[in-house]
Design an enzyme around this catalytic site. Structure first.
Site, PDB file in Angstrom:
ATOM      1  N   HIS A  99      23.420   4.234  89.380  1.00  0.00           N
ATOM      2  CA  HIS A  99      23.505   4.108  87.931  1.00  0.00           C
ATOM      3  C   HIS A  99      24.481   3.032  87.477  1.00  0.00           C
ATOM      4  O   HIS A  99      24.208   2.290  86.537  1.00  0.00           O
ATOM      5  CB  HIS A  99      23.916   5.464  87.327  1.00  0.00           C
ATOM      6  CG  HIS A  99      23.939   5.482  85.836  1.00  0.00           C
ATOM      7  ND1 HIS A  99      22.782   5.395  85.078  1.00  0.00           N
ATOM      8  CD2 HIS A  99      24.969   5.592  84.944  1.00  0.00           C
ATOM      9  CE1 HIS A  99      23.104   5.443  83.788  1.00  0.00           C
ATOM     10  NE2 HIS A  99      24.418   5.566  83.674  1.00  0.00           N
ATOM     11  N   ASP A 107      19.096   5.829  90.656  1.00  0.00           N
ATOM     12  CA  ASP A 107      19.941   6.263  89.544  1.00  0.00           C
ATOM     13  C   ASP A 107      19.871   7.785  89.463  1.00  0.00           C
ATOM     14  O   ASP A 107      18.820   8.365  89.196  1.00  0.00           O
ATOM     15  CB  ASP A 107      19.417   5.634  88.248  1.00  0.00           C
ATOM     16  CG  ASP A 107      20.281   5.958  87.042  1.00  0.00           C
ATOM     17  OD1 ASP A 107      21.179   6.821  87.148  1.00  0.00           O
ATOM     18  OD2 ASP A 107      20.049   5.354  85.979  1.00  0.00           O
ATOM     19  N   SER A 138      23.306   2.519  80.128  1.00  0.00           N
ATOM     20  CA  SER A 138      23.419   3.954  79.907  1.00  0.00           C
ATOM     21  C   SER A 138      23.244   4.289  78.428  1.00  0.00           C
ATOM     22  O   SER A 138      22.293   3.845  77.799  1.00  0.00           O
ATOM     23  CB  SER A 138      24.747   4.455  80.480  1.00  0.00           C
ATOM     24  OG  SER A 138      24.721   5.840  80.694  1.00  0.00           O
TER      25      SER A 138
END
Length: 414
Positions: free
Chosen positions: A355, A321, A226
């Site tokens: 994600h 994601d 991320s």
């Protein structure tokens, strides 16, 4: 509880966090229907639960490695399903298990479907730190983190675990495999008041790792996901000493906050267009399409020049994601590196994964509070495919870091 019914956790009731266990029940009636339940409390005191109903075989036994769940938190043969389907009673909760010194404790129980009584129960202690691994809190210069060192003389390869917010979980699990790992956070302030990020602070962390007495690798590896992943790319592009980077569901651009190095801004921020945030029926928001396009006119100053880097890259993107389009960012980086004649990368795409790709066997989290935005978002992913992706990626990460962080007689414990 029934004195005849036995619940066994194999090979034993204690294990490491990233190790599977086998649940077996014996002493039931032939073809008896029972419900298996799991309960665990995270570091914030939130209780997570799961359950699944099974039918015993003719010998009165249930084996979760063999038998399908008939209904409950999951259906079908899922040996670790009770762990991976743990969820809180309220929506949008992430299971916080980020401190290394205490185990992840899960209570398993077997219940009679007809009488709803407990027939047997056992507790599984899932340790994050293996035997002999050392933990040291680090507060030196601009570094705030935790250093994990494997037992033995070494030399060991060095890894910087760059989390968006502080977590020790992945770092100590890697230390169990024979890496010296420093866990730090990309962001130490959840208030949203961070105005700039200085790459120099993270350079300090790279140099700190290189100076550790048991470290033998010439260069440092970085693992990140991320927001942490774009800082990892920037370190590879601008800072010497970075030899290998694991990028998980990140961006190809500098997201959200201006990036500075040596007292000047080197990358402008790619921002979120809040008019493109879509509320969902669950109350969480879909933000996948809200981030600006780094390839759009006027935005290319946000792109991280990874073509300058000599490090090896492992790009891992989840196709589902929903935080942002990590698949598109990965494809853009691969195309850019090829265009510059680079072959210093490998990439893997995980269909139906979301994600939050983490070390395996933790609870699947479809939505939770976003640490940078302070509202709940959907993360994406289908539970079974996501769990399979975590298992595959965890092994691939270890192989990648071992291959590209060689330091003579490496003692990585794969």
């Amino acid at each position: 509880m029934s004195s005849q019914v036995r619940l066994r956790l194999l090979p034993r009731a204690t294990c490491l966090y990233d190790e599977p266990i086998q649940l077996k029940v014996a002493g039931l009636r032939s073809k008896q229907v029972v419900t298996m339940r799991a309960t665990s409390t995270d570091e914030r005191g939130v209780v997570f639960r799961s359950s699944a109903t099974y039918r015993a075989d003719g010998s009165g036994e249930v084996d979760l490695n063999r038998d399908p769940s008939l209904r409950g938190s999951y259906v079908g043969v899922e040996p670790m399903g009770l762990l991976q389907s743990l969820k809180a009673d309220t929506l949008h909760k992430y299971f916080y298990k980020n401190k290394a010194l205490s185990p992840h404790i899960v209570k398993f129980s077997v219940h009679d479907e007809e009488k709803d009584g407990i027939l047997a129960e056992e507790t599984n202690e899932r340790f994050l730190m293996g035997e002999g691994v050392s933990w040291v809190s680090v507060k030196e210069g601009n570094i705030r983190g935790a250093l994990f060192t494997p037992p033995g003389e070494g030399p060991f390869p060095a890894v910087l675990d760059l989390n968006t917010f502080m977590s020790e979980k992945r770092a100590c699990l890697l230390a169990n495999k024979g890496f010296v790992v420093l866990a730090i956070a990309a962001l130490n302030d959840r208030s949203g008041h961070i105005k700039e990020i200085h790459l120099d602070h993270f350079k300090e962390a790279v140099e700190f790792l290189q100076q550790q007495p048991k470290v033998g690798s010439k260069g440092v590896g970085i693992i990140s996901r991320s927001k942490g992943a774009d800082i990892a790319l920037s370190l590879a592009a601008f800072v010497p000493g970075v030899k290998a980077v694991v990028w998980i569901n990140g961006s190809s651009a500098n997201v959200g906050i201006p990036l500075y190095y040596k007292k000047r801004q080197i990358l402008s921020p790619l921002m979120l267009d809040f008019s493109k945030v879509i509320p969902t029926e669950s109350g969480a928001n879909l933000i996948k399409h809200a981030l600006e396009n780094p390839l759009a006119e006027g935005k290319t100053g946000t792109l991280i020049p990874i073509e300058r880097a000599s490090a090896r890259f492992l790009f891992a993107a989840a196709e589902d994601d929903l935080n942002w389009d990590s698949k598109a960012y990965m494809e853009e980086m691969v195309e850019r590196l090829k265009r510059h004649g680079k072959e210093n990368f490998e990439s893997v795409l995980y269909p139906k994964a979301g994600h939050l790709l983490e070390p395996p066997y933790g609870p699947f989290c479809p939505s939770a509070l976003h640490g940078m935005l302070n509202f709940s978002v959907v993360w994406g992913g289908e539970p079974k495919a996501h769990a399979a992706a975590e298992f595959h990626l965890w092994k691939k990460i270890q192989e990648f870091l071992t291959t590209h962080l060689s330091c003579g007689d490496v003692q990585a414990n794969l």
